[in-house]
Design a protein around this motif. Structure first.
Motif, PDB file in Angstrom:
ATOM      1  N   UNK A 171       0.794  -1.222   0.000  1.00  0.00           N
ATOM      2  CA  UNK A 171       0.000   0.000   0.000  1.00  0.00           C
ATOM      3  C   UNK A 171       0.823   1.266   0.000  1.00  0.00           C
ATOM      4  N   UNK A 172       2.116   1.145  -0.187  1.00  0.00           N
ATOM      5  CA  UNK A 172       3.021   2.300  -0.137  1.00  0.00           C
ATOM      6  C   UNK A 172       3.259   2.941  -1.502  1.00  0.00           C
ATOM      7  N   UNK A 173       3.574   2.148  -2.509  1.00  0.00           N
ATOM      8  CA  UNK A 173       4.202   2.679  -3.719  1.00  0.00           C
ATOM      9  C   UNK A 173       3.270   3.543  -4.554  1.00  0.00           C
ATOM     10  N   UNK A 174       1.995   3.183  -4.678  1.00  0.00           N
ATOM     11  CA  UNK A 174       1.128   3.991  -5.533  1.00  0.00           C
ATOM     12  C   UNK A 174       0.989   5.416  -4.996  1.00  0.00           C
ATOM     13  N   UNK A 175       0.656   5.618  -3.715  1.00  0.00           N
ATOM     14  CA  UNK A 175       0.635   6.994  -3.220  1.00  0.00           C
ATOM     15  C   UNK A 175       2.026   7.623  -3.140  1.00  0.00           C
TER      16      UNK A 175
ATOM     17  N   UNK B 290      -0.641  -5.606  -4.933  1.00  0.00           N
ATOM     18  CA  UNK B 290      -0.165  -4.414  -4.219  1.00  0.00           C
ATOM     19  C   UNK B 290      -1.006  -3.192  -4.564  1.00  0.00           C
ATOM     20  N   UNK B 291      -1.363  -3.042  -5.821  1.00  0.00           N
ATOM     21  CA  UNK B 291      -2.073  -1.840  -6.261  1.00  0.00           C
ATOM     22  C   UNK B 291      -3.393  -1.657  -5.531  1.00  0.00           C
ATOM     23  N   UNK B 292      -4.047  -2.740  -5.161  1.00  0.00           N
ATOM     24  CA  UNK B 292      -5.373  -2.644  -4.569  1.00  0.00           C
ATOM     25  C   UNK B 292      -5.354  -2.160  -3.120  1.00  0.00           C
ATOM     26  N   UNK B 293      -4.195  -2.074  -2.505  1.00  0.00           N
ATOM     27  CA  UNK B 293      -4.136  -1.615  -1.121  1.00  0.00           C
ATOM     28  C   UNK B 293      -4.355  -0.107  -1.008  1.00  0.00           C
ATOM     29  N   UNK B 294      -4.038   0.637  -2.046  1.00  0.00           N
ATOM     30  CA  UNK B 294      -4.187   2.095  -1.978  1.00  0.00           C
ATOM     31  C   UNK B 294      -4.542   2.651  -3.362  1.00  0.00           C
ATOM     32  N   UNK B 295      -5.492   2.004  -4.011  1.00  0.00           N
ATOM     33  CA  UNK B 295      -5.868   2.355  -5.384  1.00  0.00           C
ATOM     34  C   UNK B 295      -6.410   3.778  -5.471  1.00  0.00           C
ATOM     35  N   UNK B 296      -6.886   4.338  -4.324  1.00  0.00           N
ATOM     36  CA  UNK B 296      -7.436   5.698  -4.336  1.00  0.00           C
ATOM     37  C   UNK B 296      -6.386   6.737  -4.681  1.00  0.00           C
TER      38      UNK B 296
END
Length: 541
Positions: A418-422, A444-450
């Motif tokens: 949940x780290x890399x996308x944001x 991984x992407x689905x942890x912080x897709x917002x």
């Protein structure tokens, strides 16, 4: 029997004619003094007073969930090399953010987190949405936490929090602030200059220098603190001076050495026996800005090859304390390496054997991850920044997507998803001149897709690449370590029916899908040149 007493004159509220600035005004001026003009947050009711008459020289970066907020702030802080300022909502918001607060702790990211609290007058009555143990909630993953005893103490608490966050080893801190504190008058407070690093003890560093000079076949293990501390060029110079082979430390969140250099050997796995085997033949192991070592599974036997001496330079005294053997110098990595470079030149040594070249990855009906990485390496600018969270693809990435320059690679040191996308959003905010590439697994992407929404709202030209293998591949590949056989079913690791194009477009990002290896080069070229945030969904084996 308790007897009530009349209030003293000094207990009275400030008069309407009190001309002192408010806590809000003093804090904003203090942040200006720290070079901070950006607030990351997802506001709740207890945070609203901070935003009254919001100043024009500040910007508010909204995340749609608190893990996204802290992830963006982490990437921004690392890329700016200054503490990020975060505003969260009481206990619920801090709770949502804890995964990425843990990652910020492991990343050694400086971050001042403010958490809202209900008004002081109603705290005795357990009000709705208050934090009953605000200072305890984020522990042990903040360096310091406080809820000031008085409103007037809030600026002093935030100043102290900033100085602590910036001192090595850096990390997040938390200040809990009751909602009614922001409007209270208080004394002005100016930012101060406070030292943020220290030099290693000369006696201990001298012993490490002597060991380096005496070694026949030294090897460096380079960790995240090298790049964090701006020591990349100095470490390259030190490795060349000693003709030392160089490995990247296990689970390193940054890259501290050019991966096309003649001395570069590869990335160490997080397994004791494999580390010892790969470092075999060396008589001195120098852990530079790295733990010695980070393990992921239980192991046995020695921590370094038989006959080898272990030495370490690290900014974290806690890491030095648990290092199992050898000599550890504690202090700034850059300053320590510069002191080692100031010593007389050592005798000449032969260079270590060159690393064997990797065979080219070839296209196939269902693309391999090495082929995708190789293609990305061919089409990207070497100065572009990769923010990665694709655990099962990391070995292929290190083999086929070399990192060549300082501050062009970020991932999490924690292992928490949940780290890399944001973080890619935060890095892009901090480095508008550089192309930012978010490289993620589909799990991984689905942890912080917002975070895609924030990227779209901010119009950041990030290229998000999703390696879509429809499963938690890292878990499936890890399962044999725990006794799973090839026919055993591993529950909860399949991820069918995720449509990342729809998820991206629904949040305002452009998106494209690619499954044909013949189209991959052009799709990636177009995506890297795209002026808006774009997501590339790549089907991989």
């Amino acid at each position: 029997m308790l007897q009530a007493t009349a209030p003293r004159a000094t207990d009275a509220a400030p008069s309407a004619t009190d001309l002192r600035p408010t806590v809000r005004e003093v804090v904003l001026d203090l942040l200006r003094g720290f070079g901070i003009d950006t607030i990351f947050g997802n506001p709740g009711s207890t945070e609203l007073p901070l935003f009254l008459d919001f100043p024009q020289d500040f910007r508010y970066i909204l995340g749609l969930q608190e893990a996204v907020v802290v992830g963006m702030a982490d990437g921004y802080a690392q890329a700016t090399q200054n503490a990020a300022f975060v505003n969260l909502h009481s206990a619920a918001g801090v709770g949502h953010a804890m995964g990425n607060i843990f990652t910020a702790h492991k990343n050694r990211t400086p971050m001042v987190i403010t958490a809202g609290q209900q008004a002081r007058s109603i705290l005795p009555f357990d009000p709705f949405l208050f934090s009953g143990q605000a200072t305890e909630l984020p522990k042990p993953y903040v360096k310091w936490s406080i809820e000031p005893a008085r409103a007037e103490d809030v600026p002093l608490a935030i100043a102290r929090a900033y100085y602590i966050a910036m001192q090595q080893p850096r990390g997040p801190v938390l200040v809990s602030i009751p909602a009614d504190d922001w409007s209270k008058p208080c004394e002005p407070l100016a930012a101060r200059t406070v030292s943020t690093e220290s030099r290693p003890e000369p006696r201990v560093l001298g012993a490490i220098g002597d060991a380096l000079d005496a070694a026949e076949r030294p090897v460096f293990v380079v960790g995240a603190a090298v790049d964090r501390d701006g020591a990349w060029d100095d470490v390259v110079a030190l490795a060349e001076r000693h003709n030392a082979a160089v490995w990247i430390a296990p689970m390193s969140g940054r890259c501290g050495f050019p991966q096309d250099h003649r001395l570069f050997m590869g990335l160490l796995p997080a397994m004791r026996e494999k580390i010892v085997a790969l470092l075999g033949g060396h008589d001195l192991v120098f852990a530079l800005g790295a733990a010695a070592f980070t393990y992921h599974v239980e192991g046995q036997g020695p921590h370094v090859p038989p006959g080898a001496q272990l030495v370490q330079l690290i900014e974290d005294p806690g890491t030095a304390a648990w290092t199992p053997e050898g000599t550890s110098a504690v202090g700034g990595v850059r300053l320590g390496v510069q002191d080692l470079l100031a010593r007389p030149a050592p005798r000449k040594r032969p260079a270590p054997p060159l690393r064997a070249a990797r065979p080219r990855a070839e296209p196939s009906a269902l693309m391999s991850v090495p082929y995708v990485m190789q293609t990305l390496a061919e089409v990207r600018d070497a100065l572009s920044i990769v923010v990665e969270e694709a655990p099962s693809s990391r070995a292929a990435m290190h083999a086929y997507l070399p990192i060549l320059h300082s501050e062009t690679f970020y991932t999490m040191c924690s292992g928490g998803l949940g780290y890399a996308m944001p973080a890619a959003v935060g890095v892009a905010l901090a480095r508008p001149e550089a192309k930012v590439i978010g490289l993620l697994g589909d799990g991984s992407a689905m942890y912080s897709i917002q975070a895609l929404w924030s990227a779209a709202q901010l119009q950041l030209p990030i290229t998000f690449i999703i390696l879509k293998n429809r499963r938690y591949a890292a878990l499936q590949e890890f399962a044999p370590t725990f006794g799973f056989g090839p026919e055993d079913k591993l529950e909860g690791t399949d991820l069918p029916d995720l449509d990342f194009l729809a998820l991206a477009r629904g949040q305002g990002c452009d998106a494209v899908h690619v499954a044909d290896a013949a189209q991959l080069h052009q799709v990636l070229r177009d995506a890297l040149a795209h002026p808006r945030p774009i997501l590339v969904e790549v089907d991989v084996a």
